[in-house]
Each structure stands twice: as C-alpha cells, then as structure tokens.
Design a protein around this motif. Structure first.
Motif, short mmCIF file in Angstrom:
data_model
loop_
_atom_site.label_atom_id
_atom_site.label_comp_id
_atom_site.label_asym_id
_atom_site.label_seq_id
_atom_site.Cartn_x
_atom_site.Cartn_y
_atom_site.Cartn_z
N GLY A 97 0.82 -1.22 0.00
CA GLY A 97 0.00 0.00 0.00
C GLY A 97 0.84 1.26 0.00
N LEU A 129 -10.66 -3.71 3.73
CA LEU A 129 -12.04 -3.91 4.17
C LEU A 129 -12.66 -5.14 3.50
N LEU A 132 -5.28 5.73 -2.12
CA LEU A 132 -5.80 5.56 -0.76
C LEU A 132 -7.10 4.77 -0.77
N ALA A 133 -7.95 5.04 -1.76
CA ALA A 133 -9.23 4.31 -1.84
C ALA A 133 -8.99 2.84 -2.12
N SER A 190 -6.29 1.00 -1.34
CA SER A 190 -5.73 0.35 -0.15
C SER A 190 -6.78 0.14 0.93
N THR A 191 -7.62 1.16 1.16
CA THR A 191 -8.66 1.05 2.20
C THR A 191 -9.69 -0.02 1.85
N VAL A 202 -12.24 2.41 -4.97
CA VAL A 202 -13.01 1.49 -4.13
C VAL A 202 -13.33 0.21 -4.91
#
Length: 541
Positions: A156, A336, A328-329, A331-332, A389
């Motif tokens: 990441g 999740l 960032l999206a 990796s997040t 995402v």
C-alpha cells in the motif's frame, strides 16, 4: 511462483534469532523498490518523451517491455530459486535490477532506455518470486500472519508513494538530470540490499524442484512478441499486412504451446503451465478475469498520465498529487474487502467491485466531457475514489477466489500462473493503447487542438475500460459463491508450504500497479488480506 509442493531444505530459525528480521527488511525493501519502479515511471513518461524525442510506440515499449519481460520470467525465476537457492537467485536479481536501473538512468536515447527497461523487468522476475519464498523459509508458521501484514502495508505504501516520488524527482530536476533520478534512486537501495542480503538472508531451496521448461518460456515470449509488436507499431506504420499476419501467427504459437506442454507434462511432469488446472472451472474463469483485468489497467494508467500532462498541460507534481485519492481508496477498500466483506458476501464483493469501478469510469468520462480542459484535480477526486473502491474490492480477494478449488499440491504453480497472466494482460493493454488512444489522435495535430484531441481520446479509451469491467463482472459468475475460512495450523502450513503470490494485480498495478496493479500494471496495490490475518481463506461453491 515456486514449486511449493516440495518442502524447504532450510528450517525456519528459532524465535529468538533476530537476523530473520533483518532478512525480512531486505526482501521487503526489494519488493517495495520493484513496485515503486513501476508506478514511478508512468508519471515521468511525458517528460521522457519530450526530453528524448521518443515516438509514441517507444513510450509504450518503455512500460510494455518491462511488463512483458517480467511476465515471461516470473515462473522461470521461481523455479530457478527452487533449484539453485532462493537467496542466490534473489541476490542475482537485485544486483541485476540495480545495474539495469543505472542503464535506464544513463540511457542516451529511447532505444537504449527500452532495452534497459526490458532487462530491468527480467531481473525483477528473478528477484520478486523469491521474496515470499524466503519469508516462508525464514519464519515459523505462527509468525507469518504478522509478516504478511507488514507486506500488505509495504504494498500500500508503494502504491501511494510511487507516483508522488516520481513527480517530485521529475519536478525537482536534481543536478539538471530531469527524469533520470527516478531510476538512479535505485542504486543506493539496491547496493545496500545486495550487501546486507548476502549477510543476513538464510539460503533455502526445494530438494525435488521441477526442471526448467525453457521451450515453454520461449514459446510464451514469442507469442506475446508476435502479438504486441504489431499492436504497438501498427498505428505508426499504417497497419501493414505483415502486422495482421504476425498477430494471427501468435495464436498458432499458442496452439503449439498447449500441445508441447501437454506432451512435456506426460513425459517428465514439469511443464511450464499445468494444463490440468484449466479443468477446474473457477481457475479457468479466474485466469480469464485476471488477464482481462490486467488489460484494462494497462490501458487506463498510461492514457490517464498522458491525458493529465500532455492533454491538460499539468506538471508531473500536479498529476502525481491527483492520483493520491485513488491509491488511498484502493488500499482502504482492499483491507475492508478481505477482513469484513468477503467472509460475509463472498463472490458478490468482487462483482460489486467490477460494477463500482465501471461506474467510476463512466463518471470520469462524464466529468471530463462536462468540464473539458478546465477540469481540476478536486473535480477528478470523486470518480477516482469510486474507481479506487471498486478496484480494491477486486484485487485483494481475487487470487484466493481463483485458487479456491485448485488442489493444494498445485497451489504454487497456479499462483505463478495467475501473476504471469495478469502481467501479460497488462502488456497487451499497453500495446492496445495505440489502437484505443493514439488511433483517435491526428498525427499532424496542430498545438492548438492538442488538448481537446487528447481529452476525446481519453474518453474513448475509458469507454473500453468500462466495457472490460462489464466483461469481468460476467466472468465472475464462474467463481465460487461463498467463502469459508479456517485457522492455519503450524503442521499444515509446514506440510503444504503454499506460498502466496508476490504480486496481485500488480500487486502491482501498472501505475498505482496497482499494479500491479502488476501487479501491475501494471501491478496495483493489493492487500495481502488472508496472510495479514494469519489465516488461509478458501472459497467453496
């Protein structure tokens, strides 16, 4: 990547041996360097083209050449580690990668840069497959969850920092070198890794390693070259007849490859490609998903960079900062998806990711058309977050879904093949840029129309990416529906020695590759979710 069905000759060191943590830092640094090198190059591509006077096809080969060499050498690199020792092959790989980086930074012309990038990809193919194999040989089973969690964090971090670091180095123009420091920065890192690795990494190998299938590697490489070269040069050369013949011949080579691999498997049991895997429905479908996914990412990341810098006239730093919300999206959402969503919703998470990414692409097309050349980074943030995402929901759990019904004794060969086809898809996608992007731009374009033509070509290419996401959504129906998980026991782990793949599309996305994405392209940011949790997740229909 390796023949993981055989046991390791080296036993993991005792829990009190601190040397293993130095070894971990060294191999993780190498993995980080490889991922950053992919993402760092894309942001500097427009500067390289302007400074060196490179043609569009040469620009494509700077990225596609790396992906092609990396893909063609992945399985061979893993096998060499099994046979000759993972530490030895890792050190050869990191040393060669450092030399190739120096040649890239000192390239006198575009042709030399392309050749150095191919060498760099070949050396990465020696280095990268050893990373997780060395981890398995160095750490006992109960510590690997923590180790793979660190690996996911490194992936990441590389995805986020690569484009920004490339933008800063290009913008700063250190010592008047322009874009060259993006390659030269690897020299001190590589030399330190070489020196420390020879001291702290413990040697290991598989005692019953499969023999190399060099004919298979040659056929795969020949087929890809016959397909990619005319795709990349076709627009520039006016689509000559020999180009169509070469692309048709690539499929003949594929048929020959399948026939040869079948005979080799029956003769000595060591084919490059384990054809019996394709009788597993989920694996065959998953390979198709990985290939098409890599293709879509290969197209997107290159045309996105060209659109922002050549089309909109943005600086490398502004373009690099624009990509941070996307990284960032990804990796997040990746973390999740593996920890919370996939255990509950199974295959639906991956399909939701494909649809979400398609929606993000369509939103990007709409915003690019609405705001035109006056579009700002903050206006791009929404579609990039939506796309990120969607991509995060795919890249982390996809490999586990593909491997879910594969027999445990073939897990190593299947993992290597998954990563290989993703990189191949990435290389093909980069080749297709000449068709879906440059094919929309007039060769005699006056400067006043440059921005609008690039914006139109960008929107057209994104339409293809959206279609790819729709195709992936349909292909995913062949994947198993529901996940199940169990805690990995120490004895099972040591007996199976199943090595997770080193890159997940893209690991390395091509530019974010992600990759590789790469994995990936290439390679993309990919959370190693199952490993990070110290568990092994399996999907069951």
């Amino acid at each position: 990547m390796t023949s993981t069905e055989t046991s390791l000759t080296a036993q993991p060191p005792a829990g009190g041996d601190r040397r293993r943590w130095f070894a971990l830092a060294i191999v993780m640094t190498a993995a980080f360097m490889d991922l950053v090198d992919v993402t760092i190059v894309n942001i500097a591509i427009p500067s390289i083209r302007r400074d060196e006077g490179a043609s569009w096809s040469q620009i494509q080969w700077i990225t596609a050449g790396y992906a092609l060499a990396f893909a063609a050498g992945l399985i061979t690199g893993g096998r060499l580690g099994d046979i000759h020792g993972r530490k030895r092959v890792f050190l050869v790989g990191i040393g060669g990668f450092t030399v190739a980086s120096a040649l890239c930074g000192l390239a006198a012309n575009p042709e030399m840069l392309v050749a150095a990038r191919v060498l760099q990809g070949a050396m990465a193919a020696l280095m990268v497959p050893q990373v997780l194999s060395i981890v398995h040989a160095t750490f006992p089973a109960h510590e690997r969850g923590k180790v793979f969690g660190l690996f996911g964090a490194i992936v990441g971090l590389g995805a986020v920092s690569g484009p920004l670091l490339g933008a800063l180095l290009t913008e700063w123009n250190l010592f008047g070198l322009g874009w060259r420091p993006i390659f030269l920065i690897n020299l001190p890192v590589g030399l330190a890794g070489l020196a420390l690795g020879s001291r702290f990494i413990t040697e290991s190998r598989a005692p019953r390693a499969l023999r190399l299938d060099l004919v298979g590697v040659a056929l795969v490489t020949l087929g890809l070259l016959m397909l990619l070269y005319p795709l990349t040069r076709g627009h520039e050369l006016g689509w000559p007849l020999w180009g169509y013949g070469s692309m048709a011949g690539a499929f003949v080579v594929l048929v020959v490859l399948v026939a040869y691999e079948r005979r080799k498997g029956a003769r000595d049991g060591s084919p490059l490609i384990e054809l019996s895997l394709f009788r597993v429905k989920s694996f065959a479908a998953g390979i198709a998903v990985q290939t098409v996914f890599g293709l879509g990412l290969g197209v997107f990341f290159l045309v996105w960079t060209l659109y922002m810098q050549d089309g909109l006239g943005w600086s490398p730093l502004r373009a690099g900062l624009t990509g941070i919300p996307f990284s960032l999206a990804v990796s997040t959402a990746a973390g999740l998806s593996v920890q919370k969503l996939v255990p509950r919703f199974g295959r639906g998470v991956l399909q939701a990711g494909a649809l979400t990414m398609a929606v993000g692409v369509l939103l990007y097309i709409w915003e690019s058309e609405r705001y035109g050349l006056g579009i700002t980074p903050w206006q791009m943030a929404l579609p990039l977050v939506v796309m990120g995402v969607g991509m995060g929901l795919i890249v982390a759990p996809l490999t586990d879904a593909v491997l879910s019904q594969v027999p445990r004794e073939h897990a190593g060969s299947a993992s290597g093949l998954i990563n290989t086809v993703q990189q191949m898809g990435n290389a093909i996608g980069l080749g297709l840029v000449s068709v879906v992007f440059f094919g929309r731009i007039d060769d005699q374009l006056p400067p006043v129309r440059l921005g609008s033509e690039f914006a139109d070509a960008f929107q057209y290419a994104l339409g293809w990416v959206a279609a790819v996401m729709a195709a992936i959504f349909l292909l995913m129906f062949a994947l198993p529906k529901r996940p199940a998980q169990h805690v990995e026991g120490a004895e099972a782990a040591e007996g199976a020695e199943t090595v997770p793949p080193a890159h997940e599309p893209s690991t390395r996305t091509p530019s974010a590759q992600t990759p590789s994405a790469q994995t990936s392209a290439a390679r993309g940011p990919s959370a190693q979710g199952p490993a990070a949790q110290g568990k092994e997740r399996e999907f069951v229909a």
